[in-house]
Design a protein around this motif. Structure first.
Motif, PDB file in Angstrom:
ATOM      1  N   CYS A 310     -32.351 -39.565  27.671  1.00 32.71           N
ATOM      2  CA  CYS A 310     -31.686 -40.337  28.729  1.00 32.71           C
ATOM      3  C   CYS A 310     -31.611 -39.523  30.019  1.00 32.71           C
ATOM      4  O   CYS A 310     -31.797 -40.062  31.116  1.00 32.71           O
ATOM      5  CB  CYS A 310     -30.283 -40.736  28.283  1.00 32.71           C
ATOM      6  N   LYS A 313     -35.017 -39.613  31.605  1.00 29.00           N
ATOM      7  CA  LYS A 313     -35.263 -40.923  32.212  1.00 29.00           C
ATOM      8  C   LYS A 313     -34.498 -41.058  33.524  1.00 29.00           C
ATOM      9  O   LYS A 313     -35.000 -41.636  34.500  1.00 29.00           O
ATOM     10  CB  LYS A 313     -34.851 -42.021  31.231  1.00 29.00           C
ATOM     11  N   TYR A 341     -30.486 -47.150  36.648  1.00 39.76           N
ATOM     12  CA  TYR A 341     -30.292 -46.402  35.402  1.00 39.76           C
ATOM     13  C   TYR A 341     -29.120 -45.438  35.531  1.00 39.76           C
ATOM     14  O   TYR A 341     -28.385 -45.220  34.567  1.00 39.76           O
ATOM     15  CB  TYR A 341     -31.567 -45.653  35.027  1.00 39.76           C
TER      16      TYR A 341
END
Length: 484
Positions: A310, A313, A341
């Motif tokens: 995560c 990303k 995000y």
């Protein structure tokens, strides 16, 4: 005859207990045995600092409604939650909040009279709106620069990011409220304020279960002095705010800070917003403005380190946006708004670790209510614990215990946000949430751009203490500066 006496007494006690049980309107709701008869169960866990995890376990064992006191229920059923906290709700805050309010006449957090709360919130809504707070962004930037400078100077040794996040948040409160940082970042420690806040939190958490005791203590305090930690909220922390107000008035300011806005309202509407109301709002900024933000920052950083995919990303989202905006010091709020995000990571971290770990208690209005096929009479205290609600698999899915930011990027995001209780809910949602969100949104990507962050010990579970706020203990991280 004498030998039969014990049996007669025992039989009488059993009969009385049976009659009491039959007359108990909450007898059909399951929960800990002691909680049925006494507030001692709630007092114990409030003092022990484990209420958030204990309530999760109880709801897993007993279901959506759990009895936690003689006249109190904890509820996680989504339909009941909307009824209790939704728009136009008639469920007022319980007497638990009276301990927080004390003698204060202006208190957006603790005020239980909805008409008074609406009037007070109307006075404050523009000051704490996102549009207004965005104008203070340059001053948040200045504090961020100090934070990064101090972190860079610490070298490769593990640092307590929970502490540094709170030092940062406290200095931001000082800068945006009084046009002056408290200077905690400069010296790497506070002046004792954090301890005062912790004492007040721990005290209010348990004594709120027996608010009559606070009232008795308050009436006797001229004779016996203060024996309760919650007095710090009404005393020493209020004095800190009063001193800062006077210093701010003496030196003036070159920007329109929150105190100036509060004084503007006071000047325009002196009957509704007097000097004491200005002081109360300034005190609230100090009391709640650092803990909640620091806890939330810690939650985001911890989960990004625990889930490196995560974090990778998120970096893939941050890098191109930052390159286009040519950021030199800190990431702008405008840039963070183009990072879906990042916003998902913040939502998900605050879902798994909301700052508040105790029930948000409300009183059932006349007419009562029904939930899970059972009737709850008027006057019963009902509440939802954010830690329990945020793990409700019927709402957040079977992987509700897992950090998965992608859940906030789907079509059902709106449905999830209706049950996002990190800042409370309904008309009583935390008025300072926008400032906290600005700080978190800016700090996280700015920190990740400058440092490669890792947990100093990724194997040991993070410790937590729940005294209203759920604080992380031992959030130690290593920060390696990145090449620029």
């Amino acid at each position: 005859m004498e030998s039969a006496l014990p049996y007669l007494v025992a039989s009488g006690c059993i009969a009385v207990a049976f009659l009491v049980l039959r007359a108990d309107p909450l007898r059909d709701f399951p929960g800990p045995f002691l909680a049925r008869w006494s507030p001692l169960w709630m007092i114990y866990h409030s003092q022990n600092g484990d209420m958030h995890r204990t309530m999760i376990d109880l709801h897993e064992r007993y279901g959506p409604v759990v009895r936690t006191g003689p006249k109190e229920l904890s509820i996680s059923d989504s339909g009941a939650v909307k009824l209790i906290y939704g728009a136009g709700s008639k469920f007022r805050k319980s007497d638990w909040y009276s301990v927080w309010q004390g003698q204060r006449k202006f208190d957006l957090f603790a005020e239980r009279d909805e008409s008074i709360h609406r009037a007070q919130r109307r006075l404050m809504s523009n000051i704490y709106s996102m549009d207004t707070l965005k104008k203070l962004e340059p001053y948040v930037d200045e504090v961020l620069k100090v934070l990064f400078s101090r972190l860079s100077a610490l070298g490769s040794e593990p640092v307590n990011m929970g502490l540094w996040a709170q030092l940062f948040a406290f200095d931001v409160v000082g800068e945006v409220t009084f046009s002056r940082r408290f200077g905690f970042l400069d010296v790497g420690k506070d002046d004792g304020s954090f301890g005062q806040i912790d004492i007040a939190l721990k005290s209010a958490a348990w004594i709120g279960q027996v608010p009559w005791l606070f009232g008795l203590h308050d009436s006797l305090s001229p004779l016996i002095g203060n024996w309760l930690g919650i007095g710090a909220r009404h005393g020493s922390l209020r004095k800190i705010a009063a001193d800062e107000i006077e210093k701010r008035k003496e030196r003036g300011s070159d920007h329109h800070d929150i105190l100036q806005m509060l004084m503007d309202v006071h000047r325009e509407k002196p009957q509704e917003m007097n000097d004491m109301a200005v002081l109360s709002m300034a005190t609230s900024n100090i009391f709640a403005g650092s803990d909640t933000t620091a806890i939330s920052i810690g939650a985001v950083l911890y989960n990004l380190c625990k889930y490196p995919d995560c974090k990778a990303k998120l970096m893939a989202e941050i890098d191109p946006i930052v390159q286009m905006s040519r950021v030199d010091h800190v990431v702008s709020l405008a840039a963070t708004e183009k990072m879906p995000y990042l916003q998902a990571c913040i939502h998900e971290a605050l879902r798994l670790h909301p700052a508040v770990g105790m029930s948000l208690p409300r009183v059932v209005p006349p007419g009562g209510m029904e939930t899970s096929g059972k009737y709850i009479p008027a006057g019963t205290v009902v509440g939802t614990n954010p830690w329990v609600l945020h793990r409700n698999k019927n709402i957040f899915g079977n992987d509700a215990d897992v950090f998965r930011p992608e859940r906030w990027l789907g079509e059902d995001r709106g449905a999830l946000e209706r049950f996002f209780f990190a800042f409370g809910a309904g008309s009583r949602v935390c008025i300072g949430r926008n400032l906290g969100w600005i700080e978190i949104s800016k700090l996280v990507p700015s920190l990740l751009l400058r440092f490669d962050i890792q947990l100093a010990d990724g194997q040991t579970p993070l410790k937590e203490n729940c005294w209203w706020f759920v604080k992380q203990k031992g959030l130690h991280m290593t920060l390696r500066p990145k090449e620029t």
